[in-house]
Design a protein around this motif. Structure first.
Motif, PDB file in Angstrom:
ATOM      1  N   ASP A   1      -1.035   0.599  -5.236  1.00  0.00           N
ATOM      2  CA  ASP A   1      -1.964   1.437  -4.479  1.00  0.00           C
ATOM      3  C   ASP A   1      -3.280   1.528  -5.241  1.00  0.00           C
ATOM      4  O   ASP A   1      -3.310   1.474  -6.478  1.00  0.00           O
ATOM      5  CB  ASP A   1      -1.408   2.845  -4.218  1.00  0.00           C
ATOM      6  CG  ASP A   1      -2.046   3.456  -2.979  1.00  0.00           C
ATOM      7  OD1 ASP A   1      -1.414   3.428  -1.906  1.00  0.00           O
ATOM      8  OD2 ASP A   1      -3.204   3.917  -3.071  1.00  0.00           O
TER       9      ASP A   1
ATOM     10  N   SER B   1      -3.946   1.263   4.968  1.00  0.00           N
ATOM     11  CA  SER B   1      -4.747   2.384   5.483  1.00  0.00           C
ATOM     12  C   SER B   1      -5.087   2.105   6.940  1.00  0.00           C
ATOM     13  O   SER B   1      -5.337   0.962   7.316  1.00  0.00           O
ATOM     14  CB  SER B   1      -6.058   2.494   4.704  1.00  0.00           C
ATOM     15  OG  SER B   1      -5.773   2.728   3.361  1.00  0.00           O
TER      16      SER B   1
ATOM     17  N   ARG C   1      -3.240   9.567  -5.421  1.00  0.00           N
ATOM     18  CA  ARG C   1      -2.049   9.400  -4.576  1.00  0.00           C
ATOM     19  C   ARG C   1      -0.907   8.775  -5.378  1.00  0.00           C
ATOM     20  O   ARG C   1       0.265   9.084  -5.171  1.00  0.00           O
ATOM     21  CB  ARG C   1      -2.392   8.550  -3.350  1.00  0.00           C
ATOM     22  CG  ARG C   1      -3.180   9.336  -2.316  1.00  0.00           C
ATOM     23  CD  ARG C   1      -3.790   8.447  -1.271  1.00  0.00           C
ATOM     24  NE  ARG C   1      -2.830   7.910  -0.338  1.00  0.00           N
ATOM     25  CZ  ARG C   1      -2.640   8.337   0.906  1.00  0.00           C
ATOM     26  NH1 ARG C   1      -3.342   9.349   1.345  1.00  0.00           N
ATOM     27  NH2 ARG C   1      -1.770   7.777   1.702  1.00  0.00           N
TER      28      ARG C   1
ATOM     29  N   ASP D   1      -5.420  -3.128  -6.585  1.00  0.00           N
ATOM     30  CA  ASP D   1      -5.778  -3.589  -5.240  1.00  0.00           C
ATOM     31  C   ASP D   1      -4.789  -4.686  -4.840  1.00  0.00           C
ATOM     32  O   ASP D   1      -4.706  -5.726  -5.503  1.00  0.00           O
ATOM     33  CB  ASP D   1      -7.211  -4.136  -5.300  1.00  0.00           C
ATOM     34  CG  ASP D   1      -7.707  -4.614  -3.951  1.00  0.00           C
ATOM     35  OD1 ASP D   1      -6.881  -4.738  -3.029  1.00  0.00           O
ATOM     36  OD2 ASP D   1      -8.921  -4.865  -3.833  1.00  0.00           O
ATOM     37  N   PHE D   2      -4.056  -4.452  -3.783  1.00  0.00           N
ATOM     38  CA  PHE D   2      -3.052  -5.440  -3.373  1.00  0.00           C
ATOM     39  C   PHE D   2      -3.696  -6.799  -3.095  1.00  0.00           C
ATOM     40  O   PHE D   2      -3.104  -7.852  -3.368  1.00  0.00           O
ATOM     41  CB  PHE D   2      -2.316  -4.936  -2.117  1.00  0.00           C
ATOM     42  CG  PHE D   2      -1.416  -5.965  -1.505  1.00  0.00           C
ATOM     43  CD1 PHE D   2      -0.336  -6.478  -2.221  1.00  0.00           C
ATOM     44  CD2 PHE D   2      -1.648  -6.454  -0.221  1.00  0.00           C
ATOM     45  CE1 PHE D   2       0.497  -7.453  -1.668  1.00  0.00           C
ATOM     46  CE2 PHE D   2      -0.820  -7.422   0.338  1.00  0.00           C
ATOM     47  CZ  PHE D   2       0.248  -7.924  -0.394  1.00  0.00           C
TER      48      PHE D   2
ATOM     49  N   GLY E   1       4.322   7.246  -1.191  1.00  0.00           N
ATOM     50  CA  GLY E   1       5.608   6.705  -1.621  1.00  0.00           C
ATOM     51  C   GLY E   1       6.862   7.083  -0.874  1.00  0.00           C
ATOM     52  O   GLY E   1       7.959   6.799  -1.340  1.00  0.00           O
ATOM     53  N   ASN E   2       6.725   7.686   0.289  1.00  0.00           N
ATOM     54  CA  ASN E   2       7.957   8.013   1.025  1.00  0.00           C
ATOM     55  C   ASN E   2       8.711   6.745   1.404  1.00  0.00           C
ATOM     56  O   ASN E   2       9.939   6.693   1.333  1.00  0.00           O
ATOM     57  CB  ASN E   2       7.629   8.806   2.293  1.00  0.00           C
ATOM     58  CG  ASN E   2       7.559  10.283   1.995  1.00  0.00           C
ATOM     59  OD1 ASN E   2       8.170  10.752   1.028  1.00  0.00           O
ATOM     60  ND2 ASN E   2       6.811  11.016   2.788  1.00  0.00           N
ATOM     61  N   LYS E   3       7.954   5.728   1.816  1.00  0.00           N
ATOM     62  CA  LYS E   3       8.633   4.485   2.206  1.00  0.00           C
ATOM     63  C   LYS E   3       9.167   3.770   0.970  1.00  0.00           C
ATOM     64  O   LYS E   3      10.196   3.104   1.030  1.00  0.00           O
ATOM     65  CB  LYS E   3       7.694   3.597   3.012  1.00  0.00           C
ATOM     66  CG  LYS E   3       7.286   4.254   4.314  1.00  0.00           C
ATOM     67  CD  LYS E   3       6.429   3.384   5.193  1.00  0.00           C
ATOM     68  CE  LYS E   3       5.884   4.166   6.371  1.00  0.00           C
ATOM     69  NZ  LYS E   3       4.690   4.952   6.090  1.00  0.00           N
TER      70      LYS E   3
ATOM     71  N   ASP F   1       1.962  -1.330   4.750  1.00  0.00           N
ATOM     72  CA  ASP F   1       1.652  -0.101   5.485  1.00  0.00           C
ATOM     73  C   ASP F   1       0.225   0.299   5.093  1.00  0.00           C
ATOM     74  O   ASP F   1       0.017   1.276   4.378  1.00  0.00           O
ATOM     75  CB  ASP F   1       2.687   0.969   5.054  1.00  0.00           C
ATOM     76  CG  ASP F   1       2.562   2.255   5.843  1.00  0.00           C
ATOM     77  OD1 ASP F   1       2.284   2.191   7.043  1.00  0.00           O
ATOM     78  OD2 ASP F   1       2.752   3.328   5.237  1.00  0.00           O
TER      79      ASP F   1
ATOM     80  N   CYS G   1       0.899  -1.165   0.000  1.00  0.00           N
ATOM     81  CA  CYS G   1       0.000   0.000   0.000  1.00  0.00           C
ATOM     82  C   CYS G   1       0.932   1.208   0.000  1.00  0.00           C
ATOM     83  O   CYS G   1       1.299   1.722   1.060  1.00  0.00           O
ATOM     84  CB  CYS G   1      -0.865  -0.020   1.255  1.00  0.00           C
ATOM     85  SG  CYS G   1      -1.942  -1.447   1.345  1.00  0.00           S
ATOM     86  N   ALA G   2       1.338   1.621  -1.158  1.00  0.00           N
ATOM     87  CA  ALA G   2       2.578   2.388  -1.264  1.00  0.00           C
ATOM     88  C   ALA G   2       2.445   3.909  -1.294  1.00  0.00           C
ATOM     89  O   ALA G   2       3.369   4.613  -0.888  1.00  0.00           O
ATOM     90  CB  ALA G   2       3.328   1.942  -2.506  1.00  0.00           C
ATOM     91  N   ALA G   3       1.331   4.419  -1.813  1.00  0.00           N
ATOM     92  CA  ALA G   3       1.269   5.864  -2.048  1.00  0.00           C
ATOM     93  C   ALA G   3       1.084   6.645  -0.743  1.00  0.00           C
ATOM     94  O   ALA G   3       0.439   6.134   0.166  1.00  0.00           O
ATOM     95  CB  ALA G   3       0.118   6.167  -3.001  1.00  0.00           C
TER      96      ALA G   3
HETATM   97  C1  LIG Z   1      -0.937   4.559   5.082  1.00  0.00           C
HETATM   98  S1  LIG Z   1      -1.085   4.849   3.412  1.00  0.00           S
HETATM   99  C2  LIG Z   1       0.461   4.351   2.778  1.00  0.00           C
HETATM  100  C3  LIG Z   1       1.565   5.344   2.977  1.00  0.00           C
HETATM  101  C4  LIG Z   1       2.801   4.979   2.221  1.00  0.00           C
HETATM  102  N1  LIG Z   1       3.250   3.646   2.542  1.00  0.00           N
HETATM  103  C5  LIG Z   1       3.933   5.978   2.427  1.00  0.00           C
HETATM  104  O1  LIG Z   1       4.796   5.732   3.260  1.00  0.00           O
HETATM  105  O2  LIG Z   1       3.986   6.997   1.769  1.00  0.00           O
HETATM  106  C6  LIG Z   1      -2.126   3.593   2.885  1.00  0.00           C
HETATM  107  C7  LIG Z   1      -2.328   3.507   1.393  1.00  0.00           C
HETATM  108  O3  LIG Z   1      -2.976   2.273   1.122  1.00  0.00           O
HETATM  109  C8  LIG Z   1      -3.760   2.451  -0.037  1.00  0.00           C
HETATM  110  N2  LIG Z   1      -4.707   1.310  -0.097  1.00  0.00           N
HETATM  111  C9  LIG Z   1      -5.812   1.110   0.613  1.00  0.00           C
HETATM  112  N3  LIG Z   1      -6.360  -0.083   0.278  1.00  0.00           N
HETATM  113  C10 LIG Z   1      -5.542  -0.644  -0.620  1.00  0.00           C
HETATM  114  C11 LIG Z   1      -5.558  -1.876  -1.334  1.00  0.00           C
HETATM  115  N4  LIG Z   1      -6.533  -2.770  -1.169  1.00  0.00           N
HETATM  116  N5  LIG Z   1      -4.553  -2.126  -2.199  1.00  0.00           N
HETATM  117  C12 LIG Z   1      -3.551  -1.226  -2.379  1.00  0.00           C
HETATM  118  N6  LIG Z   1      -3.509  -0.044  -1.744  1.00  0.00           N
HETATM  119  C13 LIG Z   1      -4.488   0.247  -0.878  1.00  0.00           C
HETATM  120  C14 LIG Z   1      -4.375   3.804   0.184  1.00  0.00           C
HETATM  121  O4  LIG Z   1      -4.791   4.366  -1.038  1.00  0.00           O
HETATM  122  C15 LIG Z   1      -3.214   4.571   0.805  1.00  0.00           C
HETATM  123  O5  LIG Z   1      -2.505   5.254  -0.206  1.00  0.00           O
END
Ligand SMILES: C[S@@+](CC[C@H](N)C(=O)[O-])C[C@H]1O[C@@H](n2cnc3c(N)ncnc32)[C@H](O)[C@@H]1O
Length: 716
Positions: A255, A304, A260, A282-283, A235-237, A302, A231-233
């Motif tokens: 993501d 939501s 995002r 969707d992951f 994207g800092n990590k 990481d 769940c990357a966006a």
């Molecule tokens: C906590 S944020 C991630 C922050 C990111 N890892 C960073 O460090 O910048 C959670 C992300 O999970 C994404 N997300 C939620 N459900 C998801 C899914 N089923 N598959 C992929 N991404 C998902 C959201 O859109 C959101 O961008």
């Protein structure tokens, strides 16, 4: 104006529980996300104060503004950086400014405080009454920490070196330090803003909080590996992972949120990331059996979350239980999905939440559903310079050398299993500790052939040659002998000892050890009982030293005089022995008459450390220390030994404390419990504990002046 309208909208939606603040900000489609986020966070944090001001001044009635809009405007006008708009709102607000400011001042006088922060309830105040420091991660894909430090110095910033304690992170003006633990993290005062700085715009630095740096740092995927950021966006990590991987390998980043992801593309481009494959996907629908993921060994998850752990959020205690349950269910599904990748080796799960429902409870539920996974030991680890991870409490095997009575090999091997089962998997021995290496070898091979899911062991030995020629074949033979005895294919760590500095052949020996390290036979080269001067000399010769094993305890604090500083500057860990003074630092000796006879000082350790106590200040002062330690221990519901160990573990350059094992001796169980307690994150010595302990230790003699630097007691 748009900023305030959007901010008011976000706050209203958050209040109606329509989403987490961060998500609402991202969904707002506002062009300056960071500016909007900062404003809503701060307004929310100060909402109780703002409500009081608005009510007392009857602002809503007089201006016809809606509450949330009034809140954001009042915040920026009287507490923030001034209104960033023109037009009718500005005219209205400026008209009321004197009354609003007067009301804020009146509140401060009434509460007898001078800062806005102090008007907040304690739980909404930022730690230690200060704003949190600003963290900046150096993007090693584009530059180096040294270059960034130099650049900033030329730009008027003052570099204060490596932080060694938490207090060093309280910074003022343009001062900055290197973080205590994360090598690529720089720390600045809370007021620092790099958004318009060249280094940020050029992608040389990333504005990323320390907490947000930890997941990638802990996942630590090697260069060339295949990694998923689930769940990357934004994207800092992801960019941090790419930096750790040196842009080599494959980084699959998914993501669900297109917007995002777009932000993420820009961020990764600026950061010079090239090893990524972004997917708007969707992951949970990614097929773990697809050939393209067959080499994925590392996953960062990481997902939501409620965001309740973000410092800017005010309301940390209350939570919408339905929302939390639904987030937790999603997080658990992600976790269950992530472990389906066939070659998975390591997974880091992180949230920005403080709610156990999203953290511990997700992990507990996961473990219940996946019986092949078990809770890892809670013994913290430290990574040595060559990459070997060792426990911060090491099992010392001096006991088997014969100096503490005879120990049967069979009983010792059985006892080692108990230590390993408790998560204490690092053993410290020496070629001169009688059968220690052989006993380890037997345990090691027994464990390997048991077919059980055996924990990985780490075995540190010592090479203590007699003075004499130090040719390659001499050194190689000794190394080979240790390997054979210990039944290992490479030596995890060789700690070198030398008896006489006048005989400079220690440099020859270390040179050969270094060659053997380059040939892959030894992982870490370390020292034991070397002084600071020789450590410096050896390091200057280009020999990479991982640790130095020295005596360090509440009694003997010589390493703090100068060695610690050198170690910190050169990434060398101190592994300490004598930390419990051979068992004298325990309740057993509290209130006891001074032991003097050989019968009372019945092990080599007891007589050795009793002499140290005599030199340090004598039995009466030692009793004062025990009384103080006992009080501290009772307060923390632990033992004197745990407090004495924790004190040394907390020293900045100390990587680990070696606690002598009690193989096959009654009381070993208590020893293990004390050790586990001493390194548990729950045991935190307070400034008051330190003050009480140091009030006693300050009354001691100066051992540095009496004996000399570490190890000098072994040399004439
Ligand atoms: C906590 S944020 C991630 C922050 C990111 N890892 C960073 O460090 O910048 C959670 C992300 O999970 C994404 N997300 C939620 N459900 C998801 C899914 N089923 N598959 C992929 N991404 C998902 C959201 O859109 C959101 O961008």
């Amino acid at each position: 104006m748009a900023l305030y309208v959007k901010a008011a909208e976000v706050l209203e939606k958050a209040e109606r529980k329509q989403g987490a603040l961060k998500t609402l900000v991202y969904d707002s489609k506002f062009k300056n996300i960071k500016q909007l986020f900062a404003l809503v966070c701060e307004t929310q944090r100060f909402s109780s104060v703002l409500l009081d001001i608005i009510e007392s001044t009857k602002l809503l009635k007089q201006t016809k503004l809606k509450l949330h809009l009034a809140q954001v405007l009042v915040y920026d006008l009287v507490m923030g950086q001034g209104l960033k708009c023109g037009g009718s709102f500005k005219t209205t607000m400026m008209k009321h400014r004197p009354r609003l400011q007067a009301e804020l001042a009146r509140m401060k006088v009434k509460r007898k405080v001078s800062r806005n922060e102090d008007l907040l309830p304690a739980e909404a105040q930022l730690p230690s009454g200060e704003q949190l420091p600003r963290y900046v991660r150096v993007n090693t894909l584009k530059t180096t920490v040294e270059d960034v430090v130099d650049y900033l110095k030329r730009d008027g910033y003052t570099y204060q070196g490596q932080a060694v304690r938490l207090d060093d992170l309280t910074l003022k003006g343009k001062s900055f330090v290197k973080d205590l633990f994360l090598p690529e993290l720089l720390v600045f005062s809370s007021k620092t803003d790099f958004h318009d700085h060249f280094l940020y715009k050029a992608g040389h630095i990333i504005l990323q909080d320390k907490a947000s740096c930890l997941p990638a740092y802990l996942l630590k995927p090697p260069s060339g590996s295949h990694v998923i950021d689930a769940c990357a966006a934004p994207g800092n990590k992801t960019s941090h992972l790419a930096a750790i991987m040196k842009n080599k390998g494959k980084l699959f980043a998914f993501d669900l949120d297109a917007k995002r992801l777009a932000t993420m593309s820009t961020l990764l481009l600026r950061a010079g990331v090239t090893c990524q494959q972004l997917a708007h996907q969707d992951f949970l629908k990614v097929n773990p059996d697809s050939p393209q993921y067959k080499d994925v060994e590392y996953v960062l998850l990481d997902p939501s979350c409620s965001g309740s752990g973000m410092v800017c959020l005010q309301d940390r205690s209350s939570a919408d239980q339905t929302r939390l349950a639904s987030l937790a269910a999603f997080q658990l599904r992600c976790l269950n999905h992530a472990v389906r990748f066939p070659r998975l080796k390591r997974l880091v799960y992180s949230t920005c939440s403080i709610h156990s429902q999203e953290n511990e409870e997700v992990i507990t539920a996961f473990l219940q559903q996946n019986s092949s996974f078990r809770r890892m030991s809670t013994v913290p680890k430290v990574t040595l310079a060559g990459g070997l991870e060792v426990c911060r409490i090491l099992n010392g095997m001096w006991q088997v050398s014969g100096a503490h009575g005879t120990v049967s090999t069979t009983r010792a091997v059985e006892a080692m299993q108990t230590y390993a089962d408790a998560g204490l998997t690092t053993f410290d021995m020496a070629d001169i500790y009688g059968p220690a290496e052989d006993i380890f070898g037997r345990f090691n091979s027994q464990l390997k052939s048991s077919g059980k899911d055996a924990p990985a062991l780490q075995a540190l030995t010592k090479y203590v040659p007699n003075p004499g020629p130090m040719e390659r074949k001499v050194v190689q033979k000794a190394v080979q002998r240790s390997m054979t005895r210990m039944q290992v294919e490479i030596l995890d760590c060789v700690q070198f000892h030398w008896w006489d500095y006048n005989d400079r052949r220690y440099l020859d020996a270390l040179g050969h050890l270094s060659d053997l390290q380059n040939e892959g036979i030894i992982r870490e080269i370390a020292l034991t009982n070397f002084d600071t001067q020789r450590m410096e000399e050896i390091t200057n010769k280009g020999i990479r030293i991982s640790s130095n094993q020295v005596q360090y305890s509440l009694i003997d604090q010589r390493p703090a005089v100068k060695m610690e500083q050198f170690c910190l500057a050169n990434n060398i860990q101190l592994l300490t022995y004598g930390t419990l003074a051979g068992g004298l630092l325990s309740e057993r000796y509290l209130g006891k008459a001074e032991p003097k006879s050989r019968a009372e000082l019945y092990t080599a350790s007891l007589s050795k450390y009793k002499k140290m106590i005599d030199a340090w200040g004598g039995w009466s002062l030692f009793q004062d220390l025990l009384v103080t330690l006992d009080t501290v221990a009772k307060k923390h519901d632990c033992s004197v030994a745990s407090v004495a160990t924790r004190y040394v573990l907390d020293r900045p350059a100390v990587g680990g404390v070696i606690v002598g094992c009690r193989f096959g001796v009654a009381g070993a169980g208590q020893h293990i419990r004390d050790s586990l307690c001493s390194c548990s994150p729950e045991l935190k010595l307070t400034p008051e504990d330190h003050a009480a302990i140091e009030a006693v230790t300050q009354r001691s003699r100066d051992l540095m002046a009496l004996i000399g630097d570490c190890g000098d007691e072994y040399r004439s």
